[in-house]
Design an enzyme around this catalytic site. Structure first.
Site, PDB file in Angstrom:
ATOM      1  N   ASP A 140      -5.511 125.795 129.594  1.00 48.83           N
ATOM      2  CA  ASP A 140      -6.435 128.166 129.341  1.00 48.83           C
ATOM      3  C   ASP A 140      -5.326 128.224 128.022  1.00 48.83           C
ATOM      4  OD1 ASP A 140      -4.825 129.038 130.352  1.00 48.83           O
ATOM      5  OD2 ASP A 140      -5.512 129.707 131.904  1.00 48.83           O
TER       6      ASP A 140
ATOM      7  N   ASP B 206      -8.587 132.868 129.699  1.00 47.73           N
ATOM      8  CA  ASP B 206      -8.576 133.700 130.516  1.00 47.73           C
ATOM      9  C   ASP B 206      -8.367 134.343 129.946  1.00 47.73           C
ATOM     10  OD1 ASP B 206      -8.692 132.594 132.991  1.00 47.73           O
ATOM     11  OD2 ASP B 206      -6.202 131.998 133.147  1.00 47.73           O
TER      12      ASP B 206
ATOM     13  N   ASP C 142      -4.932 131.994 127.450  1.00 50.04           N
ATOM     14  CA  ASP C 142      -5.241 133.330 127.479  1.00 50.04           C
ATOM     15  C   ASP C 142      -4.846 134.267 127.206  1.00 50.04           C
ATOM     16  OD1 ASP C 142      -4.292 132.387 130.564  1.00 50.04           O
ATOM     17  OD2 ASP C 142      -2.783 131.254 129.230  1.00 50.04           O
TER      18      ASP C 142
HETATM   19  P1  8DG Z   1      -0.938 126.620 130.399  1.00 47.33           P
HETATM   20  O1  8DG Z   1      -1.857 127.575 130.804  1.00 47.33           O
HETATM   21  O2  8DG Z   1      -1.016 125.667 128.795  1.00 47.33           O
HETATM   22  O3  8DG Z   1      -0.654 125.455 131.324  1.00 47.33           O
HETATM   23  O4  8DG Z   1       0.374 127.519 130.883  1.00 47.33           O
HETATM   24  P2  8DG Z   1       0.488 129.410 130.990  1.00 47.33           P
HETATM   25  O5  8DG Z   1      -0.765 130.089 130.162  1.00 47.33           O
HETATM   26  O6  8DG Z   1       1.658 128.906 131.326  1.00 47.33           O
HETATM   27  O7  8DG Z   1       0.018 129.434 132.761  1.00 47.33           O
HETATM   28  P3  8DG Z   1      -1.846 130.017 133.183  1.00 47.33           P
HETATM   29  O8  8DG Z   1      -2.174 129.606 133.962  1.00 47.33           O
HETATM   30  O9  8DG Z   1      -2.696 130.334 131.779  1.00 47.33           O
HETATM   31  O10 8DG Z   1      -1.272 132.298 133.425  1.00 47.33           O
HETATM   32  C1  8DG Z   1      -0.702 132.682 132.517  1.00 47.33           C
HETATM   33  C2  8DG Z   1       0.065 133.528 132.818  1.00 47.33           C
HETATM   34  O11 8DG Z   1      -0.946 134.083 133.301  1.00 47.33           O
HETATM   35  C3  8DG Z   1       0.999 133.008 134.124  1.00 47.33           C
HETATM   36  O12 8DG Z   1       2.202 134.098 134.012  1.00 47.33           O
HETATM   37  C4  8DG Z   1       0.790 133.843 135.783  1.00 47.33           C
HETATM   38  C5  8DG Z   1      -0.365 134.892 134.836  1.00 47.33           C
HETATM   39  N1  8DG Z   1      -1.249 135.592 135.681  1.00 47.33           N
HETATM   40  C6  8DG Z   1      -1.088 136.626 136.056  1.00 47.33           C
HETATM   41  N2  8DG Z   1      -2.295 136.861 136.876  1.00 47.33           N
HETATM   42  C7  8DG Z   1      -2.876 135.696 136.829  1.00 47.33           C
HETATM   43  C8  8DG Z   1      -4.320 135.548 137.672  1.00 47.33           C
HETATM   44  O13 8DG Z   1      -4.838 136.511 138.018  1.00 47.33           O
HETATM   45  N3  8DG Z   1      -4.984 134.284 137.498  1.00 47.33           N
HETATM   46  C9  8DG Z   1      -3.950 133.518 136.534  1.00 47.33           C
HETATM   47  N4  8DG Z   1      -5.209 132.222 136.162  1.00 47.33           N
HETATM   48  N5  8DG Z   1      -3.016 133.771 136.166  1.00 47.33           N
HETATM   49  C10 8DG Z   1      -2.215 134.590 136.040  1.00 47.33           C
HETATM   50  O14 8DG Z   1      -0.227 137.114 136.331  1.00 47.33           O
HETATM   51 MN    MN Z   2      -2.102 129.856 129.939  1.00 44.40          MN
HETATM   52 MN    MN Z   3      -4.100 131.242 132.357  1.00 49.07          MN
END
Ligand code: 8DG
Ligand code: MN
Ligand code: MN
Length: 357
Positions: A202, A283, A204
């Site tokens: 995703d 997100d 963020d």
């Molecule tokens: P990716 O998307 O490339 O797989 O890896 P990422 O960007 O490191 O992981 P992510 O799943 O998008 O999460 C990014 C950070 O956001 C992770 O350290 C956890 C944090 N996070 C929160 N709260 C929440 C929440 O409520 N939902 C999600 N999905 N992530 C959250 O601190």
């Molecule tokens: Mn992410």
């Molecule tokens: Mn995320």
């Protein structure tokens, strides 16, 4: 060949937040295998081994050398007997039989497929598996399976974000939308792409405004604007706005954006023939401005880095850190930047690209 000498071992710290870990992983053959074991225990919801293997993988990712022999591996923190056996097996045979068995396992493959759908966790996936379902088409055809809108969309065209150029394209679209509805608001990239990762599931973002209290009305405005643009170049497939979760209580939304292919083609991503668009998970989180640094530190990740940062705060400093705040006993420790938080914790500052634990 570089040997794992004692001088090198003594530099490996037990917490991921003390180790500089870039995306240049010199022990990928071992960490890939460990990550299959992590995923297997995640999918089957067995907590102990999941934590142990995650920590071991994180240590190996941080090593500035490639493991070529077992010598010295017993001195590595968080690397236990099982992990050492796995390393030895890979050194000797070039592969791990346990890992290969898991990869070939029908239940593992099916649970992995089902949980790749946004909004489907291990419990739902296992329920479907036990009903005898094995593919998306079987799920969609089963009259007894109720999918919410998010899950329906998730089964169709969701794709991983291919590279940071695509992430920037998504950032441009989100930024433009935010500027339209809230000219004073600011959007910053966080998550894996802030850490310099090439791929992500995703993109963020943190959205902030300097006007106190206005952060809670930002996301509904942004969502409303995105919904107006349906069938234009952006399409909001679906969204879930969650106020309360175990992770944090700030306004958040988890969206799936439908973007014209041309907008996200930056890295040579081929658009599926006859479609011209792709779905991307986005997100958004909107903290109050005075808590921005805590949210930025919490959302930049990696997840292992965050786990160890919180554990370090609790165990080594007797402090409480989360996405909202840092507390020493009952005293709130304010922070304007991430550097302030590292300083409060008595940790050396780690740049985002050094947090790929
Ligand atoms: P990716 O998307 O490339 O797989 O890896 P990422 O960007 O490191 O992981 P992510 O799943 O998008 O999460 C990014 C950070 O956001 C992770 O350290 C956890 C944090 N996070 C929160 N709260 C929440 C929440 O409520 N939902 C999600 N999905 N992530 C959250 O601190
Ligand atoms: Mn992410
Ligand atoms: Mn995320």
């Amino acid at each position: 060949l570089m040997r794992t000498g004692p001088a090198q071992q003594s530099t490996v710290c037990p917490y991921a937040c003390q180790r500089r870990t870039t995306t240049a992983n010199k022990n990928k053959r071992f960490t890939d295998a460990l990550e299959v074991l992590v995923e297997y225990h995640e999918l089957t919801e067995i907590e102990g081994p999941r934590v142990a293997y995650s920590r071991a993988a994180s240590v190996l990712k941080s090593l500035p050398w490639t493991i070529e022999s077992m010598g010295g591996t017993e001195a590595l923190p968080c690397v236990g007997e099982k992990t050492r056996t796995l390393i030895q097996e890979i050194l000797q045979y070039g592969r791990s039989f346990e890992v290969e068995k898991i990869l070939a396992d029908e239940r593992y493959q099916t649970l992995k497929l089902f949980t790749s759908v946004f909004g489907v966790g291990p419990k739902t996936a296992d329920k479907w598996y036990r009903r005898g379902l094995r593919s998306f088409s079987q799920i969609l055809a089963d009259p007894d399976v109720q999918l919410n809108r998010m899950q329906q969309n998730g089964t169709s065209r969701l794709q991983r974000v291919r590279n940071s150029t695509s992430a920037r394209a998504v950032e441009a679209v989100v930024g433009e939308t935010v500027r339209t509805v809230a000219p004073n608001a600011r959007v910053v990239l966080t998550g894996g792409f802030r850490r310099g990762k090439e791929f992500g599931h995703d993109v963020d973002f943190i959205v902030t405004t300097a006007e106190p209290g206005r952060e809670n009305s930002l996301l509904p405005l942004i969502m409303g604007r995105l919904e107006e643009q349906v069938s234009e170049r952006i399409m909001l497939l679906n969204s879930e706005r969650l106020r309360l979760s175990a992770m944090d209580y700030y306004s958040k939304c988890f969206l799936i954006l439908k973007l014209e292919g041309s907008r996200v083609q930056g890295g040579g991503q081929a658009v599926p023939a006859g479609r011209g668009w792709r779905a991307v998970r986005v997100d958004l989180v909107a903290p109050p401005i005075e808590r921005f640094a805590f949210t930025q530190l919490g959302w930049t990740g990696s997840k292992q880095f965050e786990r160890d940062l919180r554990r370090f705060a609790r165990v080594e400093r007797n402090m409480l850190l989360d996405n909202h705040a840092l507390f020493d006993k009952n005293q709130f420790l304010a922070a304007v930047t991430e550097k302030d938080i590292f300083a409060h914790l008595g940790l050396e500052y780690m740049e985002p690209w050094q947090r790929n634990a």
